[in-house]
Design a protein around this motif. Structure first.
Motif, PDB file in Angstrom:
ATOM      1  N   THR A 136       0.843  -1.205   0.000  1.00  0.00           N
ATOM      2  CA  THR A 136       0.000   0.000   0.000  1.00  0.00           C
ATOM      3  C   THR A 136       0.879   1.256   0.000  1.00  0.00           C
ATOM      4  O   THR A 136       2.032   1.217   0.433  1.00  0.00           O
ATOM      5  CB  THR A 136      -0.872   0.034   1.267  1.00  0.00           C
ATOM      6  N   SER A 137       0.328   2.347  -0.476  1.00  0.00           N
ATOM      7  CA  SER A 137       1.073   3.612  -0.438  1.00  0.00           C
ATOM      8  C   SER A 137       0.090   4.762  -0.246  1.00  0.00           C
ATOM      9  O   SER A 137      -1.131   4.579  -0.328  1.00  0.00           O
ATOM     10  CB  SER A 137       1.886   3.804  -1.719  1.00  0.00           C
ATOM     11  N   GLN A 138       0.642   5.932   0.020  1.00  0.00           N
ATOM     12  CA  GLN A 138      -0.211   7.112   0.231  1.00  0.00           C
ATOM     13  C   GLN A 138       0.463   8.339  -0.362  1.00  0.00           C
ATOM     14  O   GLN A 138       1.576   8.701   0.025  1.00  0.00           O
ATOM     15  CB  GLN A 138      -0.421   7.338   1.726  1.00  0.00           C
ATOM     16  N   ASP A 139      -0.223   8.936  -1.321  1.00  0.00           N
ATOM     17  CA  ASP A 139       0.236  10.195  -1.902  1.00  0.00           C
ATOM     18  C   ASP A 139      -0.264  11.341  -1.019  1.00  0.00           C
ATOM     19  O   ASP A 139      -1.142  11.146  -0.172  1.00  0.00           O
ATOM     20  CB  ASP A 139      -0.341  10.329  -3.323  1.00  0.00           C
ATOM     21  N   HIS A 140       0.290  12.501  -1.183  1.00  0.00           N
ATOM     22  CA  HIS A 140      -0.149  13.714  -0.479  1.00  0.00           C
ATOM     23  C   HIS A 140      -0.407  14.730  -1.579  1.00  0.00           C
ATOM     24  O   HIS A 140       0.533  15.314  -2.111  1.00  0.00           O
ATOM     25  CB  HIS A 140       0.942  14.216   0.470  1.00  0.00           C
ATOM     26  N   PHE A 171       0.036  22.270   0.180  1.00  0.00           N
ATOM     27  CA  PHE A 171       0.573  22.733   1.472  1.00  0.00           C
ATOM     28  C   PHE A 171       0.406  21.683   2.571  1.00  0.00           C
ATOM     29  O   PHE A 171      -0.437  20.779   2.475  1.00  0.00           O
ATOM     30  CB  PHE A 171      -0.119  24.026   1.903  1.00  0.00           C
ATOM     31  N   ASP A 172       1.160  21.856   3.638  1.00  0.00           N
ATOM     32  CA  ASP A 172       1.073  20.973   4.812  1.00  0.00           C
ATOM     33  C   ASP A 172      -0.367  20.915   5.332  1.00  0.00           C
ATOM     34  O   ASP A 172      -1.147  21.847   5.118  1.00  0.00           O
ATOM     35  CB  ASP A 172       1.975  21.495   5.933  1.00  0.00           C
ATOM     36  N   ASP A 173      -0.673  19.844   6.036  1.00  0.00           N
ATOM     37  CA  ASP A 173      -2.000  19.614   6.616  1.00  0.00           C
ATOM     38  C   ASP A 173      -3.081  19.554   5.544  1.00  0.00           C
ATOM     39  O   ASP A 173      -4.241  19.912   5.800  1.00  0.00           O
ATOM     40  CB  ASP A 173      -2.363  20.698   7.658  1.00  0.00           C
ATOM     41  N   ASP A 174      -2.694  19.125   4.339  1.00  0.00           N
ATOM     42  CA  ASP A 174      -3.636  18.972   3.220  1.00  0.00           C
ATOM     43  C   ASP A 174      -4.397  20.252   2.927  1.00  0.00           C
ATOM     44  O   ASP A 174      -5.610  20.248   2.713  1.00  0.00           O
ATOM     45  CB  ASP A 174      -4.618  17.814   3.491  1.00  0.00           C
ATOM     46  N   MET A 175      -3.674  21.364   2.917  1.00  0.00           N
ATOM     47  CA  MET A 175      -4.276  22.655   2.567  1.00  0.00           C
ATOM     48  C   MET A 175      -3.874  23.024   1.136  1.00  0.00           C
ATOM     49  O   MET A 175      -2.875  22.536   0.622  1.00  0.00           O
ATOM     50  CB  MET A 175      -3.785  23.747   3.523  1.00  0.00           C
ATOM     51  N   GLY A 176      -4.687  23.933   0.562  1.00  0.00           N
ATOM     52  CA  GLY A 176      -4.365  24.441  -0.774  1.00  0.00           C
ATOM     53  C   GLY A 176      -4.864  23.507  -1.863  1.00  0.00           C
ATOM     54  O   GLY A 176      -5.455  22.472  -1.589  1.00  0.00           O
ATOM     55  N   PRO A 177      -4.600  23.904  -3.123  1.00  0.00           N
ATOM     56  CA  PRO A 177      -5.137  23.127  -4.246  1.00  0.00           C
ATOM     57  C   PRO A 177      -4.447  21.782  -4.449  1.00  0.00           C
ATOM     58  O   PRO A 177      -3.341  21.554  -3.947  1.00  0.00           O
ATOM     59  CB  PRO A 177      -4.887  24.040  -5.456  1.00  0.00           C
ATOM     60  N   GLY A 210       4.173  14.007  -2.343  1.00  0.00           N
ATOM     61  CA  GLY A 210       5.006  13.110  -1.543  1.00  0.00           C
ATOM     62  C   GLY A 210       4.284  11.809  -1.293  1.00  0.00           C
ATOM     63  O   GLY A 210       3.056  11.759  -1.341  1.00  0.00           O
ATOM     64  N   VAL A 211       5.056  10.761  -1.050  1.00  0.00           N
ATOM     65  CA  VAL A 211       4.454   9.441  -0.883  1.00  0.00           C
ATOM     66  C   VAL A 211       5.217   8.650   0.161  1.00  0.00           C
ATOM     67  O   VAL A 211       6.412   8.871   0.356  1.00  0.00           O
ATOM     68  CB  VAL A 211       4.443   8.680  -2.243  1.00  0.00           C
ATOM     69  N   ILE A 212       4.489   7.744   0.816  1.00  0.00           N
ATOM     70  CA  ILE A 212       5.130   6.756   1.685  1.00  0.00           C
ATOM     71  C   ILE A 212       4.603   5.382   1.318  1.00  0.00           C
ATOM     72  O   ILE A 212       3.480   5.253   0.827  1.00  0.00           O
ATOM     73  CB  ILE A 212       4.870   7.031   3.187  1.00  0.00           C
ATOM     74  N   ALA A 213       5.415   4.362   1.560  1.00  0.00           N
ATOM     75  CA  ALA A 213       4.992   2.975   1.333  1.00  0.00           C
ATOM     76  C   ALA A 213       5.906   2.050   2.129  1.00  0.00           C
ATOM     77  O   ALA A 213       7.088   2.352   2.245  1.00  0.00           O
ATOM     78  CB  ALA A 213       5.090   2.620  -0.157  1.00  0.00           C
TER      79      ALA A 213
END
Ligand code: GLY
Length: 316
Positions: free
Chosen positions: A100-104, A108-114, A120-123
């Protein structure tokens, strides 16, 4: 998804501005407005207000900011939850699920902005256990692969559904037929099996014979973007420190929007896109991978550099 009973958001499709407007005016908030066609990951607006939803609708259907990709608009129920990425390689009959992975996706930080193409991603994801992954496989991946077979269009390639972990269970909010970016960068760092072997097995309908091996580690990839991205941005800013970043153990720098410029005896790598570089790192823990990547980022500079400082901070 409707035909094959795959869990997804409730939605309606429109090509008429007035009809879509009337629908939005009665719908609960927040509401999702999507250009139906391809839009480089930027065709989706999660609108917290009616005014914002109507603005997105007008931009897509009337102003045509995505061209013909906006001939149709999908208005969709907002799925609250944690967004994750699932990837499965299929040969049309058999499939293998990746970690599994997760994009961002927000700028902006805290899932702000467009939304962006991916910051960024983690897996793999520490908060998705075997039981949840099995559920995703049973309710989403298997029905998609089987559904495609039943409809006479067996899917060969990389299936990448975007999934929201909601209170009602995992739901699909999009399906891509490709690897994710930046998910691919994390997967390439974790793969032990040669990627070409996987592609060959997928083409030759032999995925059942191939064991895909993964490093028992975590990977992350953090995008360094130009000032102004995902809106307008300038190009041609000189980038320094790439070599130093690459010298850090467990770090690989992926070039996304760069260009080499030679002037006399000087050679510079300069910015040439919105997302400029992807800084990837691996580690035995996620924290280690992240601190290594951020350590490497501290070596790199270009004018207007922006990146998220909170990649991998979500806990579910
Ligand atoms: N990870 C976002 C995308 O590839 O669409």
């Amino acid at each position: 998804m409707k035909r094959h009973n795959i869990p997804t958001a409730k939605y309606k499709v429109f090509n008429n501005f007035e009809k879509a407007k009337t629908y939005i005016e009665k719908a609960p908030l927040p509401i999702v407005v999507k250009a139906s066609g391809l839009a480089l990951g930027k065709g989706v607006t999660v609108a917290p207000t009616k005014a914002e939803a109507l603005r997105a609708l007008k931009q897509i259907l009337v102003d045509k900011i995505f061209g013909v990709s906006g001939n149709e608009v999908v208005i969709e129920e907002y799925l609250a939850g944690t967004e994750i990425s699932i990837h499965a390689i299929s040969d049309g009959k058999n499939y293998k699920i990746f970690p599994t992975s997760q994009d961002h996706k927000r700028i902006f930080d805290d899932d702000m902005g467009p939304n962006t193409g991916g910051m960024g991603v983690i897996a793999p994801l520490p908060f998705v256990d075997e039981a949840l992954l099995s559920k995703i496989e049973e309710k989403i991946v298997a029905p998609i692969i089987e559904g495609m077979i039943k409809e006479g269009r067996p899917f060969v390639g990389c299936l990448y559904p975007g999934i929201m972990l909601t209170d009602e269970g995992p739901k699909v909010f999009e399906i891509n037929a490709r690897l994710g970016d930046p998910e691919a960068q994390a997967y390439l760092r974790l793969l032990k099996t040669d990627f070409l072997e996987i592609v060959d097995a997928s083409i030759d309908e032999k995925l059942d014979k191939l064991e895909i091996k993964w490093n028992d580690a975590f990977a992350c990839n953090i995008a360094l973007a130009s000032n102004g991205y995902p809106g307008d941005y300038e190009k041609g800013k000189v980038i320094t420190g790439i070599e130093e970043a690459e010298m850090q153990p467990d770090v690989v720098v992926f070039h996304a929007g760069t260009k080499i410029v030679r002037q006399g005896l000087t050679t510079n790598t300069v910015t040439n896109g919105g997302r400029v570089l992807g800084i990837s790192a691996t580690g035995l823990t996620l924290e280690k991978a992240l601190s290594t990547a951020y350590g490497a980022i501290s070596k790199i500079y270009f004018e207007g550099i922006q990146f998220r400082k909170d990649i991998g901070k979500k806990t579910g």
